[in-house]
Write a protein that holds these residues in place. Sequence first.
Motif, PDB file in Angstrom:
ATOM      1  N   VAL A 135      -0.786  32.096 -16.703  1.00 36.58           N
ATOM      2  CA  VAL A 135      -0.359  30.752 -16.322  1.00 36.58           C
ATOM      3  C   VAL A 135       1.157  30.704 -16.392  1.00 36.58           C
ATOM      4  CG1 VAL A 135      -0.509  29.758 -18.653  1.00 36.58           C
ATOM      5  CG2 VAL A 135      -0.854  28.292 -16.647  1.00 36.58           C
ATOM      6  N   GLY A 194       3.485  32.857 -28.885  1.00 34.39           N
ATOM      7  CA  GLY A 194       4.176  31.675 -29.413  1.00 34.39           C
ATOM      8  C   GLY A 194       3.277  30.592 -29.935  1.00 34.39           C
ATOM      9  N   ARG A 195       3.527  29.340 -29.450  1.00 35.95           N
ATOM     10  CA  ARG A 195       2.860  28.180 -30.079  1.00 35.95           C
ATOM     11  C   ARG A 195       1.385  28.077 -29.713  1.00 35.95           C
ATOM     12  NH1 ARG A 195       5.359  23.649 -25.906  1.00 35.95           N
ATOM     13  NH2 ARG A 195       4.646  24.911 -24.161  1.00 35.95           N
ATOM     14  N   GLY A 196       0.994  28.581 -28.532  1.00 34.32           N
ATOM     15  CA  GLY A 196      -0.439  28.689 -28.229  1.00 34.32           C
ATOM     16  C   GLY A 196      -1.133  27.427 -27.757  1.00 34.32           C
ATOM     17  N   SER A 197      -0.422  26.529 -27.054  1.00 33.42           N
ATOM     18  CA  SER A 197      -1.139  25.345 -26.561  1.00 33.42           C
ATOM     19  C   SER A 197      -2.131  25.723 -25.458  1.00 33.42           C
ATOM     20  CB  SER A 197      -0.171  24.261 -26.079  1.00 33.42           C
ATOM     21  OG  SER A 197       0.431  24.621 -24.859  1.00 33.42           O
ATOM     22  N   ASN A 198      -1.793  26.713 -24.640  1.00 34.68           N
ATOM     23  CA  ASN A 198      -2.756  27.171 -23.632  1.00 34.68           C
ATOM     24  C   ASN A 198      -3.949  27.851 -24.290  1.00 34.68           C
ATOM     25  OD1 ASN A 198      -1.951  26.766 -20.649  1.00 34.68           O
ATOM     26  ND2 ASN A 198      -0.014  27.255 -21.680  1.00 34.68           N
ATOM     27  N   LEU A 199      -3.691  28.639 -25.329  1.00 34.94           N
ATOM     28  CA  LEU A 199      -4.795  29.212 -26.105  1.00 34.94           C
ATOM     29  C   LEU A 199      -5.710  28.095 -26.599  1.00 34.94           C
ATOM     30  CD1 LEU A 199      -6.346  31.279 -27.865  1.00 34.94           C
ATOM     31  CD2 LEU A 199      -4.594  30.880 -29.637  1.00 34.94           C
ATOM     32  N   ALA A 235      -1.639  33.870 -22.369  1.00 38.50           N
ATOM     33  CA  ALA A 235      -1.356  32.470 -22.678  1.00 38.50           C
ATOM     34  C   ALA A 235       0.008  32.399 -23.364  1.00 38.50           C
ATOM     35  CB  ALA A 235      -2.454  31.893 -23.575  1.00 38.50           C
ATOM     36  N   PRO A 256       4.767  28.068 -15.661  1.00 37.60           N
ATOM     37  CA  PRO A 256       5.195  26.679 -15.489  1.00 37.60           C
ATOM     38  C   PRO A 256       6.101  26.450 -14.282  1.00 37.60           C
ATOM     39  CG  PRO A 256       6.530  27.701 -17.169  1.00 37.60           C
ATOM     40  CD  PRO A 256       5.540  28.748 -16.710  1.00 37.60           C
TER      41      PRO A 256
END
Length: 206
Positions: A104, A10-15, A85, A106
């Motif tokens: 990870v 998806g959006r990849g903020s953890n990436l 991620a 939530p």
Amino acid sequence: MKRVGVLVSGRGSNLQALLDACTGDFPARVACVVSNIAGVYALERATLAGVPALVCSHRGKERSAYDAELRAILEANGVDIVCLAGFMRVLGPGFLAGWPVINVHPALLPAFPGLHGAGQALAYGVTQAGATVHLVDEGTDTGPILGQATVPVLDDDTEDSLAARILPFEHRLFVQALRQVAEGRVEVVGRRARIALRTGEERWMR
Ligand code: GRF
């Protein structure tokens, strides 16, 4: 220096948190990013960072065939550690045997595994929600816990507002866990991960 393969959907903020951390004396670098879905923003983040951005679709494939395909891609990129991620597939034993895999989530596992961890916590009525980073085993959001952080639930929270409050803690936990695994400081004994902590490093962040 360990080479990390990051799986995304998806959006990849953890990436992005991992990409940002993997510089200087950090003991790992992102070697490749693989998405099971084409066109997601995470792939763009990888490209912007100069990291190979690959698509490996799960559509129409048996679990074991898909695992083997993913594994071949990561092996071809010399990966030592895998980070999930926001990767929305469960991986089988044929994949997991190859390397340490970090995920990870939530929510404060083992509560609220699966989809919508923050939403499940809110619906249940807990007063403390949070994030968990853990080593992956064959279950869904099971496996030895590496770190957790708690986040208060506010009266007017929605799933989105709670998930947004949790997200920065996911990023911090993920980077910390990757460092610990890359430095060989994690030992699994039974269900528990024992981590040799450095000065100032907290396993339970709050
Ligand atoms: C995160 O909340 C993660 O914990 C969950 O999916 C979400 C992915 O977000 N598994 P992002 O793609 O890393 O922004």
